[in-house]
Design a protein around this motif. Sequence first.
Motif, PDB file in Angstrom:
ATOM      1  N   VAL A   1     -29.003 -77.048  -3.025  1.00 46.33           N
ATOM      2  CA  VAL A   1     -30.365 -77.047  -3.355  1.00 46.33           C
ATOM      3  C   VAL A   1     -31.025 -77.614  -4.591  1.00 46.33           C
ATOM      4  O   VAL A   1     -29.888 -77.045  -5.734  1.00 46.33           O
ATOM      5  N   LYS A   2     -31.638 -78.352  -4.852  1.00 46.35           N
ATOM      6  CA  LYS A   2     -31.962 -78.788  -6.200  1.00 46.35           C
ATOM      7  C   LYS A   2     -33.543 -78.488  -6.502  1.00 46.35           C
ATOM      8  O   LYS A   2     -34.275 -78.448  -5.629  1.00 46.35           O
TER       9      LYS A   2
ATOM     10  N   GLY B   1     -26.891 -68.836 -12.053  1.00 48.64           N
ATOM     11  CA  GLY B   1     -26.539 -69.494 -10.743  1.00 48.64           C
ATOM     12  C   GLY B   1     -27.008 -71.043 -10.656  1.00 48.64           C
ATOM     13  O   GLY B   1     -26.566 -71.858  -9.914  1.00 48.64           O
ATOM     14  N   LEU B   2     -27.318 -71.516 -11.936  1.00 51.35           N
ATOM     15  CA  LEU B   2     -27.431 -72.990 -12.207  1.00 51.35           C
ATOM     16  C   LEU B   2     -26.232 -73.552 -12.229  1.00 51.35           C
ATOM     17  O   LEU B   2     -25.275 -73.181 -13.065  1.00 51.35           O
ATOM     18  N   ARG B   3     -25.853 -74.404 -11.116  1.00 58.70           N
ATOM     19  CA  ARG B   3     -24.396 -75.001 -11.279  1.00 58.70           C
ATOM     20  C   ARG B   3     -24.349 -76.101 -11.900  1.00 58.70           C
ATOM     21  O   ARG B   3     -23.238 -76.415 -12.728  1.00 58.70           O
TER      22      ARG B   3
ATOM     23  N   LYS C   1     -28.874 -82.370 -14.503  1.00 61.97           N
ATOM     24  CA  LYS C   1     -28.629 -83.749 -14.879  1.00 61.97           C
ATOM     25  C   LYS C   1     -30.100 -84.198 -15.028  1.00 61.97           C
ATOM     26  O   LYS C   1     -31.038 -84.063 -14.639  1.00 61.97           O
ATOM     27  N   VAL C   2     -30.129 -84.791 -16.563  1.00 60.63           N
ATOM     28  CA  VAL C   2     -31.533 -85.567 -16.918  1.00 60.63           C
ATOM     29  C   VAL C   2     -31.318 -87.029 -16.941  1.00 60.63           C
ATOM     30  O   VAL C   2     -30.399 -87.558 -17.422  1.00 60.63           O
TER      31      VAL C   2
ATOM     32  N   MET D   1     -31.684 -79.875 -11.171  1.00 64.26           N
ATOM     33  CA  MET D   1     -31.059 -78.652 -11.442  1.00 64.26           C
ATOM     34  C   MET D   1     -30.489 -78.011 -10.033  1.00 64.26           C
ATOM     35  O   MET D   1     -31.461 -77.919  -9.132  1.00 64.26           O
ATOM     36  N   TYR D   2     -29.332 -77.929  -9.926  1.00 63.84           N
ATOM     37  CA  TYR D   2     -28.274 -77.677  -8.709  1.00 63.84           C
ATOM     38  C   TYR D   2     -28.130 -76.449  -8.599  1.00 63.84           C
ATOM     39  O   TYR D   2     -27.563 -75.709  -9.781  1.00 63.84           O
TER      40      TYR D   2
END
Length: 102
Positions: free
Chosen positions: A2-3, A34-36, A39-40, A59-60
Amino acid sequence: MVKLIALYKKPEDKEAFDEHYFNTHAPITEKIPGLRKMKVTKVVGSPMGESDYHLLCEMYYDDHESFKKAMKTDEAKASGKDLMGFAGELVTLMIGEEVDES
């Protein structure tokens, strides 16, 4: 996965925006439990000409439950408060699920 996707319109002062985003906001956000992965992407154009957008951040999280739990943390609340303070009128937030095409 989920992102949480944040899409930012072009700010009036790109330098000031980038300074705050990369030196203040991103470090706060990266601490969310919990943020895996984060990527920006800097938007540099569009096949149709100039783009109205400046940045895209993905944010994955492992799953919806992990995402919901993460959003209740003090770190996520701090990130949200900072976001609204410097980019509230520029950002669109979306929740997405990666699709396995196989």
